[in-house]
Write an enzyme that holds these catalytic residues in place. Structure first.
Site, mmCIF file in Angstrom:
data_model
loop_
_atom_site.group_PDB
_atom_site.id
_atom_site.type_symbol
_atom_site.label_atom_id
_atom_site.label_comp_id
_atom_site.label_asym_id
_atom_site.label_seq_id
_atom_site.Cartn_x
_atom_site.Cartn_y
_atom_site.Cartn_z
ATOM 1 N N ASN A 77 -9.832 0.263 -0.272
ATOM 2 C CA ASN A 77 -9.125 0.563 -0.113
ATOM 3 C C ASN A 77 -8.260 -0.434 -2.017
ATOM 4 O OD1 ASN A 77 -6.007 -0.149 -0.374
ATOM 5 N ND2 ASN A 77 -6.233 -1.168 2.147
ATOM 6 N N CYS A 97 0.796 -0.834 0.187
ATOM 7 C CA CYS A 97 -0.300 -0.217 -0.152
ATOM 8 C C CYS A 97 0.779 1.811 -0.200
ATOM 9 C CB CYS A 97 -0.894 0.065 1.610
ATOM 10 S SG CYS A 97 -2.498 -1.260 0.979
ATOM 11 N N HIS A 155 -3.698 7.205 2.870
ATOM 12 C CA HIS A 155 -3.560 5.915 2.216
ATOM 13 C C HIS A 155 -4.948 5.611 3.112
ATOM 14 C CE1 HIS A 155 -3.232 1.958 0.739
ATOM 15 N NE2 HIS A 155 -4.283 2.116 2.382
HETATM 16 O O1 UT7 Z 1 -3.748 -0.602 3.522
HETATM 17 C C1 UT7 Z 1 -2.927 -1.435 4.082
HETATM 18 C C2 UT7 Z 1 -2.599 -1.663 5.704
HETATM 19 N N1 UT7 Z 1 -4.090 -2.568 6.299
HETATM 20 C C3 UT7 Z 1 -4.553 -1.826 7.156
HETATM 21 O O2 UT7 Z 1 -3.923 -0.468 7.188
HETATM 22 C C4 UT7 Z 1 -5.824 -2.133 7.607
HETATM 23 C C5 UT7 Z 1 -6.198 -2.404 9.387
HETATM 24 N N2 UT7 Z 1 -6.559 -2.870 9.810
HETATM 25 C C6 UT7 Z 1 -8.172 -2.518 9.603
HETATM 26 O O3 UT7 Z 1 -8.540 -1.837 9.434
HETATM 27 C C7 UT7 Z 1 -9.250 -3.320 10.546
HETATM 28 O O4 UT7 Z 1 -8.451 -3.954 11.610
HETATM 29 C C8 UT7 Z 1 -9.841 -3.998 9.709
HETATM 30 C C9 UT7 Z 1 -11.050 -3.198 9.233
HETATM 31 C C10 UT7 Z 1 -9.455 -5.254 9.030
HETATM 32 C C11 UT7 Z 1 -10.991 -4.543 10.955
HETATM 33 O O5 UT7 Z 1 -11.505 -4.294 12.239
HETATM 34 P P1 UT7 Z 1 -11.362 -4.773 13.750
HETATM 35 O O6 UT7 Z 1 -11.830 -3.062 14.020
HETATM 36 O O7 UT7 Z 1 -9.590 -4.226 14.020
HETATM 37 O O8 UT7 Z 1 -12.156 -5.431 14.008
HETATM 38 P P2 UT7 Z 1 -11.213 -7.235 14.264
HETATM 39 O O9 UT7 Z 1 -10.553 -7.704 13.165
HETATM 40 O O10 UT7 Z 1 -10.760 -7.083 15.709
HETATM 41 O O11 UT7 Z 1 -12.463 -7.631 14.808
HETATM 42 C C12 UT7 Z 1 -13.827 -7.338 15.806
HETATM 43 C C13 UT7 Z 1 -14.918 -8.416 15.397
HETATM 44 C C14 UT7 Z 1 -14.188 -10.156 15.451
HETATM 45 O O12 UT7 Z 1 -15.521 -11.010 16.314
HETATM 46 P P3 UT7 Z 1 -14.997 -11.348 17.647
HETATM 47 O O13 UT7 Z 1 -14.065 -11.866 17.615
HETATM 48 O O14 UT7 Z 1 -15.215 -9.766 18.745
HETATM 49 O O15 UT7 Z 1 -16.576 -11.405 18.323
HETATM 50 C C15 UT7 Z 1 -14.391 -10.223 14.113
HETATM 51 O O16 UT7 Z 1 -14.415 -11.130 13.747
HETATM 52 O O17 UT7 Z 1 -15.823 -8.287 14.353
HETATM 53 C C16 UT7 Z 1 -16.194 -9.603 13.741
HETATM 54 N N3 UT7 Z 1 -15.548 -9.134 12.059
HETATM 55 C C17 UT7 Z 1 -16.905 -9.290 11.485
HETATM 56 N N4 UT7 Z 1 -17.712 -8.699 11.688
HETATM 57 C C18 UT7 Z 1 -18.848 -8.808 10.990
HETATM 58 C C19 UT7 Z 1 -14.242 -8.608 11.233
HETATM 59 N N5 UT7 Z 1 -14.718 -8.862 10.047
HETATM 60 C C20 UT7 Z 1 -15.581 -8.972 10.342
HETATM 61 C C21 UT7 Z 1 -17.060 -8.216 9.116
HETATM 62 N N6 UT7 Z 1 -18.225 -8.544 9.969
HETATM 63 N N7 UT7 Z 1 -16.922 -8.216 7.932
#
Ligand code: UT7
Length: 328
Positions: free
Chosen positions: A285, A116, A255
């Site tokens: 993204n 990215c 980004h």
């Molecule tokens: O571009 C290159 C660099 N990349 C980035 O900068 C991306 C950085 N990361 C992010 O943007 C975020 O971490 C994500 C968007 C990928 C994920 O968001 P998050 O707030 O960090 O969610 P998480 O992975 O901590 O998940 C929270 C909860 C989990 O459930 P539990 O374990 O709390 O029950 C996940 O299973 O949300 C759940 N979850 C979803 N729920 C509904 C994960 N994906 C989804 C989804 N829909 N699509």
């Protein structure tokens, strides 16, 4: 007369027609519109549906438009650099495929792989070539992310989209160009965001396909923290070493990985919302295309002499920030 630097003299973009909405994703994986909007800020992303087309086709569309817009003949181009995380093939590089598709036979081209942050790395590299004497350098970011996304993995399939965008660089001595860049990287983060198979470490086998190792793997929560810290650190360095305060900055061009990351970075510097380019809601993204897509979309609002800070963070890890003065 000041020193010769590289000025952006034009910008162009290409996004495929198909809109993959949150509503459609709800029918594909266990997710919902509310979660996607609040956790990422994304409402829809564009997908290149035509299976015969690749990153180079989107890059070529953006470059054709750029040549037309800047009144440049293909053979005036000295160098074309393509940043991509989804090259058409491992080799030959995508830059030369794009050059062929738009009819550029002069000069040379090469690809930059920095996930990215690829556009920032490529922009900085292109600027150095202009400072070294080249007259017309194209920097294009092109990514068909849908080609490496697992549409059964809800943690990644909601994030990425396909697009390409390009800028033309030319020399200037009026000070209105790319002034400074801080580029950083740390390979120890490579296990947190990567595409495991398909390279020399894990060449394609039935097993790598069965194990879905040709798709993006990301530990989102961990990457999230590194992303904010990395971009904030690079921006601080660029501001400091150019004697800039936040009031001097007209536009922050981050980004587009996650609206919460963008807000987190902007809040650290107290950048008002109106000065931060955000279009993640429309495109998701798009990896190397996010920053030039923003410049393309905001082109009409930019004024000659505006101070811009571009910043990115990506797999590798790679990250950085660039300070430039808008040239037109
Ligand atoms: O571009 C290159 C660099 N990349 C980035 O900068 C991306 C950085 N990361 C992010 O943007 C975020 O971490 C994500 C968007 C990928 C994920 O968001 P998050 O707030 O960090 O969610 P998480 O992975 O901590 O998940 C929270 C909860 C989990 O459930 P539990 O374990 O709390 O029950 C996940 O299973 O949300 C759940 N979850 C979803 N729920 C509904 C994960 N994906 C989804 C989804 N829909 N699509």
């Amino acid at each position: 007369m000041g020193r010769t630097i590289a000025k952006i003299v034009g910008v162009a973009g290409y996004v495929p027609e198909y809109r993959l909405t949150n509503a459609e994703l709800e029918t594909m994986v266990d997710t919902n519109d509310e979660w996607i909007r609040t956790r990422t800020g994304i409402v829809e992303r564009r997908i290149l549906k035509d299976k015969t087309k690749a990153s180079s086709d989107m890059g070529a569309e953006a470059v054709k438009q750029l040549l037309k817009k800047t009144g440049t003949a293909p053979d005036e181009v000295d160098l074309l650099i393509c940043a991509t995380a989804t090259p058409d093939m491992l080799f030959p590089d995508t830059a030369n495929v794009i050059r062929d598709k738009v009819g550029i036979t002069s000069g040379f081209g090469f690809e930059i792989s920095a996930a990215c942050s690829g556009f920032l790395y490529a922009l900085t590299t292109g600027a150095r070539f202009v400072e070294g004497g080249l007259k017309k350098v194209i920097v294009v970011g092109a990514d068909k992310m849908s080609s490496i996304v697992d549409y059964t993995d809800r943690s990644t399939c909601i994030i990425f989209g396909d697009a390409a965008a390009a800028v033309m660089l030319e020399p200037t001595d009026d000070g209105l160009g790319i002034i400074d860049s801080v580029l950083e990287s740390d390979g120890s983060g490579r296990h947190l965001l990567y595409q495991k198979a398909g390279g020399s470490l894990h060449p394609a086998t039935h097993e790598t396909v069965e194990n879905k190792e040709h798709f993006i793997y990301q530990e989102g929560r961990a990457v999230f923290k590194y992303a904010i810290n990395g971009m904030v650190g690079s921006i601080k360095q660029v501001l400091e070493r150019n004697g800039l305060s936040k009031e001097d900055i007209h536009w922050l061009v981050p980004h587009q990985a996650n609206k919460r990351i963008i807000d987190g970075v902007a809040n650290m510097f107290d950048f008002p919302k109106e000065k931060v380019m955000v279009n993640i809601q429309k495109y998701g993204n798009t990896t190397t295309a996010t920053i030039p897509l923003c410049l393309w979309e905001w082109e009409d609002k930019l004024h000659k002499g505006d101070n811009l800070i571009l910043t990115a963070f990506g797999g590798g890890f790679t990250w950085g920030a660039t300070f430039l003065k808008w040239g037109y």
